[in-house]
Design a protein around this motif. Structure first.
Motif, short mmCIF file in Angstrom:
data_model
loop_
_atom_site.label_atom_id
_atom_site.label_comp_id
_atom_site.label_asym_id
_atom_site.label_seq_id
_atom_site.Cartn_x
_atom_site.Cartn_y
_atom_site.Cartn_z
N ARG A 172 8.46 -0.89 -5.45
CA ARG A 172 9.05 0.45 -5.53
C ARG A 172 8.10 1.48 -4.93
O ARG A 172 8.51 2.41 -4.22
CB ARG A 172 9.35 0.79 -6.99
CG ARG A 172 10.11 2.09 -7.19
CD ARG A 172 10.41 2.30 -8.67
NE ARG A 172 11.10 3.54 -8.90
CZ ARG A 172 12.40 3.72 -8.82
NH1 ARG A 172 13.17 2.70 -8.49
NH2 ARG A 172 12.95 4.90 -9.07
N VAL A 173 6.81 1.31 -5.19
CA VAL A 173 5.81 2.21 -4.62
C VAL A 173 5.78 2.09 -3.10
O VAL A 173 5.71 3.09 -2.38
CB VAL A 173 4.41 1.93 -5.21
CG1 VAL A 173 3.34 2.74 -4.48
CG2 VAL A 173 4.40 2.26 -6.70
N VAL A 212 -3.86 4.79 -1.10
CA VAL A 212 -4.01 3.43 -1.64
C VAL A 212 -3.58 3.50 -3.10
O VAL A 212 -4.18 4.23 -3.90
CB VAL A 212 -5.47 2.93 -1.53
CG1 VAL A 212 -5.60 1.57 -2.19
CG2 VAL A 212 -5.90 2.89 -0.07
N VAL A 213 -2.52 2.77 -3.45
CA VAL A 213 -1.96 2.83 -4.80
C VAL A 213 -2.12 1.48 -5.47
O VAL A 213 -1.68 0.45 -4.95
CB VAL A 213 -0.46 3.21 -4.76
CG1 VAL A 213 0.09 3.33 -6.18
CG2 VAL A 213 -0.26 4.53 -4.01
N GLU A 214 -2.78 1.49 -6.64
CA GLU A 214 -2.94 0.28 -7.44
C GLU A 214 -2.13 0.47 -8.72
O GLU A 214 -2.40 1.37 -9.51
CB GLU A 214 -4.41 0.06 -7.79
CG GLU A 214 -5.32 -0.05 -6.57
CD GLU A 214 -6.80 -0.04 -6.96
OE1 GLU A 214 -7.23 -0.97 -7.67
OE2 GLU A 214 -7.50 0.92 -6.57
N THR A 215 -1.15 -0.40 -8.94
CA THR A 215 -0.29 -0.25 -10.11
C THR A 215 0.42 -1.56 -10.40
O THR A 215 0.52 -2.45 -9.55
CB THR A 215 0.75 0.87 -9.88
OG1 THR A 215 1.43 1.14 -11.10
CG2 THR A 215 1.75 0.50 -8.79
N ALA A 216 0.93 -1.64 -11.60
CA ALA A 216 1.77 -2.75 -12.03
C ALA A 216 2.44 -2.31 -13.33
O ALA A 216 1.91 -1.46 -14.06
CB ALA A 216 0.94 -4.02 -12.26
N PRO A 217 3.61 -2.86 -13.65
CA PRO A 217 4.27 -2.48 -14.89
C PRO A 217 3.37 -2.68 -16.11
O PRO A 217 2.78 -3.74 -16.29
CB PRO A 217 5.49 -3.41 -14.93
CG PRO A 217 5.77 -3.71 -13.49
CD PRO A 217 4.43 -3.78 -12.84
N GLY A 218 3.21 -1.62 -16.89
CA GLY A 218 2.39 -1.67 -18.09
C GLY A 218 0.90 -1.53 -17.86
O GLY A 218 0.12 -1.57 -18.83
N ALA A 219 0.48 -1.34 -16.62
CA ALA A 219 -0.96 -1.32 -16.32
C ALA A 219 -1.46 0.02 -15.82
O ALA A 219 -2.60 0.13 -15.37
CB ALA A 219 -1.27 -2.40 -15.27
N GLY A 220 -0.65 1.08 -15.89
CA GLY A 220 -1.09 2.37 -15.39
C GLY A 220 -1.07 2.41 -13.87
O GLY A 220 -0.67 1.45 -13.20
N THR A 221 -1.53 3.52 -13.32
CA THR A 221 -1.52 3.72 -11.86
C THR A 221 -2.80 4.42 -11.43
O THR A 221 -3.27 5.35 -12.09
CB THR A 221 -0.32 4.57 -11.43
OG1 THR A 221 0.89 3.92 -11.83
CG2 THR A 221 -0.29 4.77 -9.92
#
Length: 373
Positions: free
Chosen positions: A314-315, A348-357
């Motif tokens: 999605r990002v 640069v975007v680091e994210t995952a469901p439940g893991a913050g952004t």
């Protein structure tokens, strides 16, 4: 000694020197052409183009009128517009002879004109006209080659202009995208303090006024990191007044990076997303961290939240400009950073469901042509 002389001859022969001169001359003409085909740019480029072709005179036109003339015998300038219109109508390179130029001046160095249409994206935008005392197949081919090279430079100018117009349109869209809910909620929060804490209400109202004034300002594409962060700070003060202890903010900003120039409104959307996602857990505390530090030739800024996180696909779609995505301004900011500093400077975007952004921005401390307005 013989080996050294032979090596110098191969590297410094007349053919090599001619190549270097040609490349150097083309390089002198390129910056003007990359501004587009205008009277000013044509005037600056014409003398270098004439040097490339080695002709007594040269004209640059749009599809109707003369933009620039360089060289001798400028009485032939009066023929250039007519020759341009004929070449545009035919769509091909034409050669005008003495009968077409109708010159009776003794000693005139011009007897022929080679007129080549300049084609950019399948459109004829003008002509390059080389004037000489004779016409030859070699000169016609050279004129065609220079015209094709010019077309390439003008295509780069159009691409640059398109990217600039796109960035400006996106910035206007980003201004319009400032959440009406944020405005309404901020004013409601300020109103709630009017009776219980009028001093705080007054301070928040001033913060709101400063925030909106900065967000809707009309001058300059760039600003300093210091000014951008001041606006972010006002935004966070308003949000903290609304959410109280549910929103906790940490800022760690190295003083030496405050003068760094960044695209206007490139940090606020990242912080707005962090607040939105950081508070997505209805029963939790949203923690936002904003860090900016020195990294040699660059400044690195990180915006991180402990919120619900996001699906990486999605990002990626949001960064690609998918307008169905609700990540506020991510694609806008990414595009403007790349347009300003190059494709190595996107988000640069680091994210995952439940893991913050965590969003990282790396910008050069100094970039040619980029200054705060």
């Amino acid at each position: 000694m013989r080996w050294r002389r032979s090596r110098r001859s191969r590297l410094g022969g007349e053919a090599d020197r001619a190549t270097f001169r040609t490349l150097h001359t083309a390089g002198l003409a390129a910056p003007a052409l990359r501004e587009g085909l205008t009277t000013a740019s044509a005037t600056r480029a014409a003398r270098h183009l004439r040097a490339l072709l080695g002709v007594p005179a040269l004209a640059l036109t749009d599809d109707r009128a003369v933009l620039a003339w360089d060289g001798s015998d400028d009485h032939h300038r009066e023929h250039a517009a007519r020759l341009a219109q004929q070449a545009v109508a035919s769509g091909r390179t034409t050669v005008a002879g003495p009968g077409d130029l109708d010159c009776r001046r003794t000693g005139c160095a011009v007897r022929h004109a080679i007129v080549a249409p300049i084609v950019v994206d399948d459109r004829i935008v003008g002509t390059l006209q080389a004037y000489a005392d004779h016409s030859s197949g070699a000169l016609v081919r050279a004129t065609d080659e220079v015209t094709r090279w010019m077309a390439g430079q003008l295509e780069l100018a159009e691409l640059s202009g398109s990217r600039t117009r796109l960035a400006e349109a996106e910035l206007r869209a980003l201004r319009a995208q400032i959440s009406p809910h944020f405005v309404y909620n901020s004013l409601t929060t300020i109103a709630s303090f009017v009776r219980t804490d009028p001093d705080r209400a007054r301070d928040l109202l001033l913060d709101f006024a400063d925030f909106t004034r900065y967000s809707f300002r009309r001058h300059g594409d760039y600003t300093t990191l210091a000014d951008e962060l001041k606006s972010v700070e006002r935004y966070l003060l308003l949000e903290q007044a609304r959410f109280g202890d549910r929103l906790q903010v940490t800022l760690r900003i190295a003083p030496e990076v405050l003068p760094v120039v960044v695209p206007y409104l490139c940090i606020q959307p990242l912080v707005e997303n962090a607040v939105k996602h950081g508070l997505a857990r209805s029963d939790g505390v949203g923690r936002i961290s904003i860090v900016a530090h020195d990294a040699g030739q660059s400044c690195v800024l990180e915006v991180e939240d402990n919120g619900a996180g996001e699906d990486p696909d999605r990002v990626r779609r949001a960064l690609a400009g998918d307008t169905d995505q609700d990540s506020v301004g991510l694609g806008n900011v990414d595009q403007r950073l790349r347009t300003t500093f190059g494709d190595d400077h996107g988000l640069v975007v680091e994210t995952a469901p439940g893991a913050g952004t965590k969003v990282t921005v790396r910008v050069p401390k100094f970039a040619p042509g980029v200054s705060a307005g």
